[in-house]
Scaffold this motif. Structure first.
Motif, PDB file in Angstrom:
ATOM      1  N   UNK A 199       0.825  -1.210   0.000  1.00  0.00           N
ATOM      2  CA  UNK A 199       0.000   0.000   0.000  1.00  0.00           C
ATOM      3  C   UNK A 199       0.864   1.267   0.000  1.00  0.00           C
ATOM      4  N   UNK A 200       1.889   1.286   0.847  1.00  0.00           N
ATOM      5  CA  UNK A 200       2.716   2.482   0.990  1.00  0.00           C
ATOM      6  C   UNK A 200       3.588   2.722  -0.239  1.00  0.00           C
ATOM      7  N   UNK A 201       4.168   1.659  -0.788  1.00  0.00           N
ATOM      8  CA  UNK A 201       4.970   1.819  -2.001  1.00  0.00           C
ATOM      9  C   UNK A 201       4.110   2.352  -3.153  1.00  0.00           C
ATOM     10  N   UNK A 202       2.913   1.845  -3.279  1.00  0.00           N
ATOM     11  CA  UNK A 202       2.013   2.340  -4.316  1.00  0.00           C
ATOM     12  C   UNK A 202       1.672   3.813  -4.076  1.00  0.00           C
ATOM     13  N   UNK A 203       1.545   4.194  -2.823  1.00  0.00           N
ATOM     14  CA  UNK A 203       1.150   5.550  -2.461  1.00  0.00           C
ATOM     15  C   UNK A 203       2.163   6.585  -2.939  1.00  0.00           C
ATOM     16  N   UNK A 204       3.442   6.200  -2.991  1.00  0.00           N
ATOM     17  CA  UNK A 204       4.477   7.156  -3.410  1.00  0.00           C
ATOM     18  C   UNK A 204       5.045   6.819  -4.795  1.00  0.00           C
ATOM     19  N   UNK A 255      21.070   0.873  -1.576  1.00  0.00           N
ATOM     20  CA  UNK A 255      22.076   1.370  -2.515  1.00  0.00           C
ATOM     21  C   UNK A 255      21.628   1.257  -3.972  1.00  0.00           C
ATOM     22  N   UNK A 256      20.563   0.509  -4.207  1.00  0.00           N
ATOM     23  CA  UNK A 256      20.051   0.356  -5.565  1.00  0.00           C
ATOM     24  C   UNK A 256      19.039   1.437  -5.928  1.00  0.00           C
ATOM     25  N   UNK A 257      18.763   2.348  -5.007  1.00  0.00           N
ATOM     26  CA  UNK A 257      17.794   3.409  -5.216  1.00  0.00           C
ATOM     27  C   UNK A 257      18.491   4.764  -5.339  1.00  0.00           C
ATOM     28  N   UNK A 258      17.860   5.686  -6.050  1.00  0.00           N
ATOM     29  CA  UNK A 258      18.366   7.059  -6.111  1.00  0.00           C
ATOM     30  C   UNK A 258      18.109   7.747  -4.768  1.00  0.00           C
ATOM     31  N   UNK A 259      18.712   8.939  -4.586  1.00  0.00           N
ATOM     32  CA  UNK A 259      18.497   9.676  -3.349  1.00  0.00           C
ATOM     33  C   UNK A 259      17.040  10.023  -3.129  1.00  0.00           C
ATOM     34  N   UNK A 260      16.358  10.434  -4.191  1.00  0.00           N
ATOM     35  CA  UNK A 260      14.938  10.754  -4.068  1.00  0.00           C
ATOM     36  C   UNK A 260      14.096   9.538  -3.727  1.00  0.00           C
ATOM     37  N   UNK A 261      14.413   8.391  -4.340  1.00  0.00           N
ATOM     38  CA  UNK A 261      13.678   7.161  -4.034  1.00  0.00           C
ATOM     39  C   UNK A 261      13.925   6.725  -2.599  1.00  0.00           C
ATOM     40  N   UNK A 262      15.164   6.836  -2.133  1.00  0.00           N
ATOM     41  CA  UNK A 262      15.460   6.496  -0.737  1.00  0.00           C
ATOM     42  C   UNK A 262      14.672   7.382   0.221  1.00  0.00           C
ATOM     43  N   UNK A 263      14.555   8.674  -0.101  1.00  0.00           N
ATOM     44  CA  UNK A 263      13.833   9.552   0.805  1.00  0.00           C
ATOM     45  C   UNK A 263      12.339   9.266   0.792  1.00  0.00           C
ATOM     46  N   UNK A 264      11.795   8.844  -0.356  1.00  0.00           N
ATOM     47  CA  UNK A 264      10.395   8.403  -0.387  1.00  0.00           C
ATOM     48  C   UNK A 264      10.198   7.218   0.550  1.00  0.00           C
ATOM     49  N   UNK A 265      11.141   6.296   0.525  1.00  0.00           N
ATOM     50  CA  UNK A 265      11.048   5.138   1.423  1.00  0.00           C
ATOM     51  C   UNK A 265      11.159   5.597   2.877  1.00  0.00           C
ATOM     52  N   UNK A 266      12.025   6.569   3.133  1.00  0.00           N
ATOM     53  CA  UNK A 266      12.129   7.105   4.485  1.00  0.00           C
ATOM     54  C   UNK A 266      10.816   7.679   4.977  1.00  0.00           C
ATOM     55  N   UNK A 267      10.094   8.361   4.090  1.00  0.00           N
ATOM     56  CA  UNK A 267       8.803   8.943   4.465  1.00  0.00           C
ATOM     57  C   UNK A 267       7.785   7.856   4.750  1.00  0.00           C
ATOM     58  N   UNK A 268       7.676   6.866   3.869  1.00  0.00           N
ATOM     59  CA  UNK A 268       6.640   5.852   4.091  1.00  0.00           C
ATOM     60  C   UNK A 268       7.021   4.905   5.224  1.00  0.00           C
ATOM     61  N   UNK A 269       8.313   4.725   5.494  1.00  0.00           N
ATOM     62  CA  UNK A 269       8.690   3.944   6.682  1.00  0.00           C
ATOM     63  C   UNK A 269       8.134   4.612   7.942  1.00  0.00           C
ATOM     64  N   UNK A 270       8.154   5.949   7.973  1.00  0.00           N
ATOM     65  CA  UNK A 270       7.601   6.670   9.123  1.00  0.00           C
ATOM     66  C   UNK A 270       6.095   6.507   9.222  1.00  0.00           C
ATOM     67  N   UNK A 271       5.452   6.191   8.087  1.00  0.00           N
ATOM     68  CA  UNK A 271       3.998   6.009   8.073  1.00  0.00           C
ATOM     69  C   UNK A 271       3.586   4.559   8.306  1.00  0.00           C
ATOM     70  N   UNK A 272       4.546   3.650   8.357  1.00  0.00           N
ATOM     71  CA  UNK A 272       4.246   2.224   8.265  1.00  0.00           C
ATOM     72  C   UNK A 272       3.266   1.740   9.323  1.00  0.00           C
ATOM     73  N   UNK A 304       6.250  18.229  -3.844  1.00  0.00           N
ATOM     74  CA  UNK A 304       4.957  18.029  -4.504  1.00  0.00           C
ATOM     75  C   UNK A 304       4.341  16.697  -4.111  1.00  0.00           C
ATOM     76  N   UNK A 305       5.185  15.656  -4.002  1.00  0.00           N
ATOM     77  CA  UNK A 305       4.686  14.348  -3.571  1.00  0.00           C
ATOM     78  C   UNK A 305       4.098  14.427  -2.169  1.00  0.00           C
ATOM     79  N   UNK A 306       4.754  15.193  -1.290  1.00  0.00           N
ATOM     80  CA  UNK A 306       4.277  15.317   0.085  1.00  0.00           C
ATOM     81  C   UNK A 306       2.944  16.055   0.123  1.00  0.00           C
TER      82      UNK A 306
END
Length: 318
Positions: free
Chosen positions: A117-122, A135-152, A177-179
């Motif tokens: 659900x969270x991955x789809x959300x972002x 390490x396989x993600x860009x900086x922006x992708x890592x930060x998206x994961x950081x945001x949804x981890x906080x929502x988990x 904009x995503x936020x």
């Protein structure tokens, strides 16, 4: 939701980082703490989840003192997003997101569903990203994961400590904009620390501007622009002569054609100050030239114009 009553933080070396802070944050509000380096904004944020103990005063969450909460209960209800992202490098993206739900003993199927659900959300395809490593993600992708981890674990409050400041301008703008889009999908109270006035104006419902550990002004972006409390606020926000001098209402208005006389009008030659004053009284006004209505302007358009005209620290782009 969250209330500060006469909160002070003094460190062991005698440094007073926060002085007698008093404010309340409403449920579902996007509340921004901003100010120059060393003003106490991050200390203020970290006192909310007891990462830093306060020295004097009281902080309430849902009318209960934070000292009365069991520490895990308090922190599990406050997702935390850091500037450094801090994903565990040896864990997959799914494992990173699942940390708090697993600590709360969610079932495996519930955890997997929540990750999807969270991955789809972002906008990150679940089956593509859940098994990847940071390490396989860009900086922006890592930060998206950081945001949804906080929502988990579905917390009521999200604390964000300069989460986008290490990113390049394009990635930063995209995540902002995503936020904004994410806020429409979730009902969370967000406390956001930044030093960037443009970011604060773009994201915040209300902005708390700090200097030397004290709250200088608390208000909406519109209030800080139109009614700065003092010269420091005026300079930091950038509502100064430099911004006024480059203002042309034609650059901001939205063209319209109407067949009636609008009730609230301003001339196209109006200065920035005159336009802001008019919008302080009405959310939307019409713009006329030679008695013909040529467009309209609302408060949000003006806030976006001012914020887009600023660089970090409140200076205008030239």
């Amino acid at each position: 939701m969250i209330t500060f009553e006469h909160v002070t933080k003094q460190f062991e070396d005698g440094t007073v980082a926060v002085k007698d802070m008093n404010f309340s944050i409403e449920k579902g509000e996007f509340f921004v703490l901003i100010g120059p380096s060393g003003c106490g904004k991050t200390t203020t944020l970290k006192m909310m989840n007891r990462l830093i103990p306060l020295t004097k005063g009281t902080i309430y969450v849902d009318e209960k003192r934070i000292s009365d909460y069991e520490i895990n209960e308090l922190r599990w209800n406050m997702g935390y997003v850091l500037q450094q992202i801090a994903l565990f490098p040896h864990m997959t993206i799914e494992e990173n997101i699942a940390i708090v739900p697993e600590l709360k003993q969610w079932s495996k199927s519930d955890v997997q569903s929540r990750v999807t659900e969270l991955l789809q959300m972002v906008g990150l395809h679940p089956e593509t990203y859940r098994y990847r490593y940071p390490h396989e993600l860009s900086g922006g992708e890592q930060q998206r994961v950081g945001v949804i981890r906080a929502l988990a674990a579905d917390p009521d409050v999200i604390l964000m400590d300069e989460p986008f400041s290490a990113l390049d301008p394009i990635s930063r703008d995209k995540l902002q904009n995503d936020l904004i889009d994410l806020r429409e999908k979730i009902n969370k109270t967000i406390i956001f620390v930044t030093h960037d006035i443009q970011e604060a104006m773009k994201l915040g419902d209300r902005i708390c501007l700090m200097q030397d550990g004290e709250m200088v002004q608390l208000g909406t972006p519109h209030e800080l622009i139109t009614n700065p409390a003092n010269e420091f606020v005026e300079q930091f926000v950038g509502a100064s002569y430099g911004l006024q001098a480059g203002f042309d209402l034609r650059d901001v208005l939205e063209p319209v054609e109407i067949s009636y006389d609008p009730p609230r009008v301003i001339d196209v030659s109006a200065t920035l100050e005159e336009t802001l004053t008019a919008l302080a009284q009405d959310d939307l006004i019409y713009v006329q030239e030679d008695d013909d209505t040529i467009g309209m302007i609302n408060r949000q358009q003006m806030i976006e114009y001012v914020s887009a005209s600023l660089t970090e620290g409140g200076e205008r782009d030239v």
